[in-house]
Design a protein around this motif. Sequence first.
Motif, PDB file in Angstrom:
ATOM      1  N   ALA A 157       0.812  -1.355   0.085  1.00 22.20           N
ATOM      2  CA  ALA A 157      -0.128   0.023   0.129  1.00 22.20           C
ATOM      3  C   ALA A 157       1.010   1.245   0.084  1.00 22.20           C
ATOM      4  CB  ALA A 157      -1.063   0.081   1.163  1.00 22.20           C
ATOM      5  N   ARG A 158       0.407   2.313  -0.924  1.00 27.67           N
ATOM      6  CA  ARG A 158       1.157   3.498  -0.757  1.00 27.67           C
ATOM      7  C   ARG A 158       0.451   4.289   0.520  1.00 27.67           C
ATOM      8  NH1 ARG A 158      -0.736   8.452  -2.565  1.00 27.67           N
ATOM      9  NH2 ARG A 158      -2.616   7.394  -3.602  1.00 27.67           N
ATOM     10  N   VAL A 159      -0.756   4.228   0.747  1.00 24.38           N
ATOM     11  CA  VAL A 159      -1.422   5.143   1.924  1.00 24.38           C
ATOM     12  C   VAL A 159      -2.154   3.945   2.748  1.00 24.38           C
ATOM     13  CG1 VAL A 159      -1.238   7.215   0.843  1.00 24.38           C
ATOM     14  CG2 VAL A 159      -3.347   5.963   0.450  1.00 24.38           C
ATOM     15  N   ALA A 160      -2.542   4.384   3.833  1.00 24.66           N
ATOM     16  CA  ALA A 160      -3.165   3.509   4.854  1.00 24.66           C
ATOM     17  C   ALA A 160      -3.931   4.251   5.870  1.00 24.66           C
ATOM     18  CB  ALA A 160      -2.276   2.141   5.161  1.00 24.66           C
ATOM     19  N   VAL A 161      -4.865   3.748   6.320  1.00 24.94           N
ATOM     20  CA  VAL A 161      -5.778   4.093   7.521  1.00 24.94           C
ATOM     21  C   VAL A 161      -5.945   2.894   8.539  1.00 24.94           C
ATOM     22  CG1 VAL A 161      -8.025   5.019   8.418  1.00 24.94           C
ATOM     23  CG2 VAL A 161      -7.087   5.697   6.075  1.00 24.94           C
ATOM     24  N   TYR A 162      -5.559   3.258   9.705  1.00 30.59           N
ATOM     25  CA  TYR A 162      -5.586   2.094  10.757  1.00 30.59           C
ATOM     26  C   TYR A 162      -6.976   2.228  11.459  1.00 30.59           C
ATOM     27  CZ  TYR A 162      -4.071  -1.076  14.195  1.00 30.59           C
ATOM     28  OH  TYR A 162      -3.954  -2.265  15.318  1.00 30.59           O
ATOM     29  N   VAL A 163      -7.727   1.385  11.716  1.00 35.24           N
ATOM     30  CA  VAL A 163      -8.863   1.191  12.628  1.00 35.24           C
ATOM     31  C   VAL A 163      -8.640   0.508  14.061  1.00 35.24           C
ATOM     32  CG1 VAL A 163     -11.409   0.730  12.627  1.00 35.24           C
ATOM     33  CG2 VAL A 163     -10.344   1.601  10.479  1.00 35.24           C
ATOM     34  N   GLY A 164      -8.832   1.201  15.262  1.00 34.74           N
ATOM     35  CA  GLY A 164      -8.614   0.474  16.244  1.00 34.74           C
ATOM     36  C   GLY A 164      -9.651   0.996  17.327  1.00 34.74           C
ATOM     37  N   ASP A 165      -9.475   0.282  18.573  1.00 32.69           N
ATOM     38  CA  ASP A 165     -10.247   0.778  19.674  1.00 32.69           C
ATOM     39  C   ASP A 165      -9.813   1.164  20.922  1.00 32.69           C
ATOM     40  OD1 ASP A 165      -9.210  -1.990  20.035  1.00 32.69           O
ATOM     41  OD2 ASP A 165     -10.589  -1.737  22.036  1.00 32.69           O
ATOM     42  N   SER A 166      -8.296   1.532  21.006  1.00 34.25           N
ATOM     43  CA  SER A 166      -7.732   1.699  21.996  1.00 34.25           C
ATOM     44  C   SER A 166      -6.442   2.893  22.228  1.00 34.25           C
ATOM     45  CB  SER A 166      -7.098   0.462  22.595  1.00 34.25           C
ATOM     46  OG  SER A 166      -5.953  -0.027  22.083  1.00 34.25           O
ATOM     47  N   GLU A 167      -6.032   3.121  23.017  1.00 34.12           N
ATOM     48  CA  GLU A 167      -4.922   4.161  23.279  1.00 34.12           C
ATOM     49  C   GLU A 167      -3.548   3.483  22.619  1.00 34.12           C
ATOM     50  OE1 GLU A 167      -5.534   2.190  27.070  1.00 34.12           O
ATOM     51  OE2 GLU A 167      -7.021   3.247  25.585  1.00 34.12           O
ATOM     52  N   ILE A 168      -3.560   2.071  22.756  1.00 28.56           N
ATOM     53  CA  ILE A 168      -2.495   1.402  22.106  1.00 28.56           C
ATOM     54  C   ILE A 168      -2.543   1.313  20.519  1.00 28.56           C
ATOM     55  CG2 ILE A 168      -1.487  -0.910  21.792  1.00 28.56           C
ATOM     56  CD1 ILE A 168      -2.610  -1.331  24.618  1.00 28.56           C
ATOM     57  N   ASP A 169      -3.709   1.345  20.101  1.00 27.91           N
ATOM     58  CA  ASP A 169      -3.804   1.406  18.803  1.00 27.91           C
ATOM     59  C   ASP A 169      -3.671   2.853  18.163  1.00 27.91           C
ATOM     60  OD1 ASP A 169      -4.602  -1.295  18.357  1.00 27.91           O
ATOM     61  OD2 ASP A 169      -6.716  -0.722  18.687  1.00 27.91           O
ATOM     62  N   ALA A 170      -3.995   3.635  18.903  1.00 32.29           N
ATOM     63  CA  ALA A 170      -3.778   5.311  18.576  1.00 32.29           C
ATOM     64  C   ALA A 170      -2.153   5.611  18.572  1.00 32.29           C
ATOM     65  CB  ALA A 170      -4.517   6.150  19.381  1.00 32.29           C
ATOM     66  N   GLU A 171      -1.661   5.039  19.456  1.00 30.98           N
ATOM     67  CA  GLU A 171      -0.025   5.473  19.859  1.00 30.98           C
ATOM     68  C   GLU A 171       0.745   4.543  18.650  1.00 30.98           C
ATOM     69  OE1 GLU A 171       3.671   4.701  22.704  1.00 30.98           O
ATOM     70  OE2 GLU A 171       1.808   4.499  23.690  1.00 30.98           O
ATOM     71  N   CYS A 172       0.408   3.406  18.351  1.00 27.95           N
ATOM     72  CA  CYS A 172       0.989   2.809  17.334  1.00 27.95           C
ATOM     73  C   CYS A 172       0.768   3.428  15.838  1.00 27.95           C
ATOM     74  CB  CYS A 172       0.510   1.389  17.113  1.00 27.95           C
ATOM     75  SG  CYS A 172       1.053   0.476  15.858  1.00 27.95           S
ATOM     76  N   ALA A 173      -0.651   3.998  15.727  1.00 24.45           N
ATOM     77  CA  ALA A 173      -0.737   4.612  14.218  1.00 24.45           C
ATOM     78  C   ALA A 173       0.056   5.814  14.155  1.00 24.45           C
ATOM     79  CB  ALA A 173      -2.268   4.947  14.313  1.00 24.45           C
ATOM     80  N   GLN A 174       0.208   6.838  15.326  1.00 25.54           N
ATOM     81  CA  GLN A 174       0.844   8.020  15.461  1.00 25.54           C
ATOM     82  C   GLN A 174       2.237   7.774  15.186  1.00 25.54           C
ATOM     83  OE1 GLN A 174       0.876  10.064  19.457  1.00 25.54           O
ATOM     84  NE2 GLN A 174       0.130  11.829  18.229  1.00 25.54           N
ATOM     85  N   LYS A 175       2.878   6.685  15.866  1.00 22.64           N
ATOM     86  CA  LYS A 175       4.465   6.516  15.667  1.00 22.64           C
ATOM     87  C   LYS A 175       4.646   6.125  14.288  1.00 22.64           C
ATOM     88  CE  LYS A 175       5.394   5.154  20.182  1.00 22.64           C
ATOM     89  NZ  LYS A 175       5.872   3.988  21.276  1.00 22.64           N
ATOM     90  N   ALA A 176       3.622   5.289  13.717  1.00 20.61           N
ATOM     91  CA  ALA A 176       3.871   4.846  12.085  1.00 20.61           C
ATOM     92  C   ALA A 176       3.541   5.841  11.063  1.00 20.61           C
ATOM     93  CB  ALA A 176       2.907   3.707  11.938  1.00 20.61           C
TER      94      ALA A 176
END
Length: 218
Positions: A157-176
């Motif tokens: 993928a050239r671009v991506a959106v992450y869908v999650g339910d928690s602060e863990i997912d949010a932090e992961c997406a932010q770092k990525a």
Amino acid sequence: MKAIIFDLDGTLIDSAPDIHAAVNKALAEAADGELDFETVRSFIGNGVHVLIDRVIAARSLDEGRHAELLEKFLKHYDADPATLTKLYPGVQDAVETLHGEGYALGVCTNKPEGPTRAILEAFGIDKYFGAVVGGDTIGVKKPDPAPLLAVKEKLGARVAVYVGDSEIDAECAQKAGIRFALFTEGYRKKEIDDIPHEARFNDFDMVDTIVTRMADAI
């Protein structure tokens, strides 16, 4: 190629009942009592090793018993991880719709890859996901960004959106450096406004509109 990547527990599936059952079977097998549902539900999100750490602390057990209890838990959970687990309402249709619209779909979860694939297959949605990375797939777990980036790479993928339910997912997406949509009905431990997100939803009927808008804006 644009990708939509999903967390699993608390996002696509409500797996807490099966996890709770397996924890109590492991504790009963070792004559260590049991834990109530809400307590075990609050332990979900950081992977199975942390889950067992929290179980040990909650029951005031010897930390040296981690390997024993982990083995017992995995034996019971892996035997049938989808007995009580359910897809959240609307997930099946949302996944089918996004796949039909040409998005590459993936799963990035802290659950081990084996039971993750077994659950996706049990619900008949495994065919829609081109890449699955679990908590044991590459040696690191969320919130480290590597698992999420690995899914994106596997999907090409050239671009991506992450869908999650928690602060863990949010932090992961932010770092990525990946945009994040928050499902508010899962296993988060923080208040919604304390979790960084660019969109949020409580009904999977909204997902197609939300993630399409997010992906198109990249």
